[in-house]
Design an enzyme around this catalytic site. Sequence first.
Site, PDB file in Angstrom:
ATOM      1  N   TYR A 154       0.851  -1.561   0.203  1.00  0.00           N
ATOM      2  CA  TYR A 154      -0.059  -0.161  -0.165  1.00  0.00           C
ATOM      3  C   TYR A 154       1.223   1.278  -0.028  1.00  0.00           C
ATOM      4  O   TYR A 154       0.279   2.333  -0.854  1.00  0.00           O
ATOM      5  CB  TYR A 154      -1.013   0.093   1.112  1.00  0.00           C
ATOM      6  CG  TYR A 154      -1.963   1.193   1.146  1.00  0.00           C
ATOM      7  CD1 TYR A 154      -3.008   1.558   0.836  1.00  0.00           C
ATOM      8  CD2 TYR A 154      -1.679   2.269   2.251  1.00  0.00           C
ATOM      9  CE1 TYR A 154      -3.338   2.627   0.611  1.00  0.00           C
ATOM     10  CE2 TYR A 154      -2.178   3.390   2.023  1.00  0.00           C
ATOM     11  CZ  TYR A 154      -3.410   3.335   1.745  1.00  0.00           C
ATOM     12  OH  TYR A 154      -4.074   4.429   1.772  1.00  0.00           O
ATOM     13  N   SER A 157       2.476   1.579  -3.105  1.00  0.00           N
ATOM     14  CA  SER A 157       1.697   2.287  -4.358  1.00  0.00           C
ATOM     15  C   SER A 157       1.291   3.802  -3.871  1.00  0.00           C
ATOM     16  O   SER A 157       0.443   4.981  -5.299  1.00  0.00           O
ATOM     17  CB  SER A 157       0.085   1.639  -4.011  1.00  0.00           C
ATOM     18  OG  SER A 157      -0.668   2.022  -3.500  1.00  0.00           O
TER      19      SER A 157
HETATM   20  P1  NAD Z   1     -13.565   3.753   0.983  1.00  0.00           P
HETATM   21  O1  NAD Z   1     -12.956   2.449   0.730  1.00  0.00           O
HETATM   22  O2  NAD Z   1     -14.470   4.659   2.152  1.00  0.00           O
HETATM   23  O3  NAD Z   1     -13.640   3.941  -0.327  1.00  0.00           O
HETATM   24  C1  NAD Z   1     -12.770   4.407  -1.409  1.00  0.00           C
HETATM   25  C2  NAD Z   1     -13.870   3.957  -2.537  1.00  0.00           C
HETATM   26  O4  NAD Z   1     -13.060   3.590  -4.042  1.00  0.00           O
HETATM   27  C3  NAD Z   1     -14.630   2.833  -2.983  1.00  0.00           C
HETATM   28  O5  NAD Z   1     -16.436   3.736  -3.059  1.00  0.00           O
HETATM   29  C4  NAD Z   1     -14.583   2.178  -4.063  1.00  0.00           C
HETATM   30  O6  NAD Z   1     -15.760   1.471  -4.332  1.00  0.00           O
HETATM   31  C5  NAD Z   1     -14.011   2.896  -4.803  1.00  0.00           C
HETATM   32  N1  NAD Z   1     -12.757   1.884  -5.261  1.00  0.00           N
HETATM   33  C6  NAD Z   1     -12.566   1.078  -4.958  1.00  0.00           C
HETATM   34  N2  NAD Z   1     -11.743   0.239  -6.391  1.00  0.00           N
HETATM   35  C7  NAD Z   1     -11.911   0.281  -7.272  1.00  0.00           C
HETATM   36  C8  NAD Z   1     -12.143   0.575  -8.483  1.00  0.00           C
HETATM   37  N3  NAD Z   1     -11.032  -0.175  -9.245  1.00  0.00           N
HETATM   38  N4  NAD Z   1     -12.424   1.935  -9.551  1.00  0.00           N
HETATM   39  C9  NAD Z   1     -13.434   2.594  -8.897  1.00  0.00           C
HETATM   40  N5  NAD Z   1     -13.239   2.750  -7.852  1.00  0.00           N
HETATM   41  C10 NAD Z   1     -12.832   2.082  -6.903  1.00  0.00           C
HETATM   42  O7  NAD Z   1     -11.996   4.724   1.207  1.00  0.00           O
HETATM   43  P2  NAD Z   1     -11.208   6.046   1.930  1.00  0.00           P
HETATM   44  O8  NAD Z   1     -10.788   5.945   3.141  1.00  0.00           O
HETATM   45  O9  NAD Z   1     -12.689   7.213   1.223  1.00  0.00           O
HETATM   46  O10 NAD Z   1     -10.625   6.570   0.895  1.00  0.00           O
HETATM   47  C11 NAD Z   1     -10.749   7.466  -0.400  1.00  0.00           C
HETATM   48  C12 NAD Z   1      -8.983   7.708  -0.804  1.00  0.00           C
HETATM   49  O11 NAD Z   1      -8.130   7.714   0.466  1.00  0.00           O
HETATM   50  C13 NAD Z   1      -7.691   5.687  -0.963  1.00  0.00           C
HETATM   51  O12 NAD Z   1      -7.139   6.368  -2.323  1.00  0.00           O
HETATM   52  C14 NAD Z   1      -7.106   5.789  -0.003  1.00  0.00           C
HETATM   53  O13 NAD Z   1      -6.528   5.212  -0.045  1.00  0.00           O
HETATM   54  C15 NAD Z   1      -7.155   7.351   0.310  1.00  0.00           C
HETATM   55  N6  NAD Z   1      -6.438   7.475   2.148  1.00  0.00           N
HETATM   56  C16 NAD Z   1      -7.280   7.048   2.712  1.00  0.00           C
HETATM   57  C17 NAD Z   1      -7.525   6.658   4.412  1.00  0.00           C
HETATM   58  C18 NAD Z   1      -8.493   6.770   5.161  1.00  0.00           C
HETATM   59  O14 NAD Z   1      -7.906   6.821   6.889  1.00  0.00           O
HETATM   60  N7  NAD Z   1      -9.048   6.438   5.863  1.00  0.00           N
HETATM   61  C19 NAD Z   1      -5.823   7.794   4.272  1.00  0.00           C
HETATM   62  C20 NAD Z   1      -5.095   7.726   3.675  1.00  0.00           C
HETATM   63  C21 NAD Z   1      -5.174   7.489   2.778  1.00  0.00           C
END
Ligand code: NAD
Length: 246
Positions: A154, A157
């Site tokens: 992760y 990436s």
């Molecule tokens: P989440 O899992 O709630 O949402 C992620 C969304 O991406 C989901 O709606 C999922 O269906 C969609 N998705 C996944 N694979 C996909 C694909 N192949 N095509 C289209 N859509 C796809 O997670 P989140 O917490 O809202 O995360 C959003 C972004 O923020 C991500 O990139 C995550 O890595 C990043 N992030 C989140 C956190 C955290 O603490 N929540 C921290 C750092 C970074």
Amino acid sequence: MLLKGKVALITGAGRGIGLTTAKRFCEEGATVYVNGRSAEQINKIVLDLQAEGFDARGLVFDVANADEVKDAFRLLIKQTKTLDILVNNAGILDDALIGMVTVEQIKRTFEINTFSTLYTSQYAARLMGRNKSGSIINISSIIGTNGNTGQAVYGGSKAAVIGITKSLAKELALSNIRVNAVAPGFIKTDMAFSIPEDKFKERMDSIAMARIGEPADIANTAVYLASDLSSYVTGQIIGVDGGMLI
Ligand code: NAD
């Protein structure tokens, strides 16, 4: 309204940070293309946003599938002929210690978190280049900047997303396309609650502001980066983490 008249595409906007960002962009007057893989889920979100009077539209595709990305951009060009803002938000978290991680996990994580950013940015840059204006916002992570145990895949990436951001910022600057990343810390979404309880506590204890971040904390930063308020900001990685020390 900070985004009036602008057209935005937000990937992975079916829930969490992406959904909140879609709503915030709508509130700021943008036409918002909401992306996800489930037509049923995206249609419902779009109908709900439209019912509130917002100009929301669905764009269903898998960000990891280069052919689907191409078709989606074709459709977008047909409908709007323009794109002002791209938020590369879709992502997955699939933690494993290096001794346990599978090739499938590595490939899937990089396809969704990293390759997708290149696929969408390629088409977005062409479209934005026509208008000599645009903002690309990549959602990276504090794990990409600082690393963490069990998160080599992760973190790798998301670190790659930072390299993409800085390189594209340089490449596209003369076209007046700004490229920045947000590096969230620990944000209250389904993704955050998917980690084991002991890790969750560990993360919470590492936040100087002593609260988990809200999706709106990220969405508001995205509004800033998407708007003309940040017209001289490019190639930056903005940490939004409440002073998290990881
Ligand atoms: P989440 O899992 O709630 O949402 C992620 C969304 O991406 C989901 O709606 C999922 O269906 C969609 N998705 C996944 N694979 C996909 C694909 N192949 N095509 C289209 N859509 C796809 O997670 P989140 O917490 O809202 O995360 C959003 C972004 O923020 C991500 O990139 C995550 O890595 C990043 N992030 C989140 C956190 C955290 O603490 N929540 C921290 C750092 C970074």
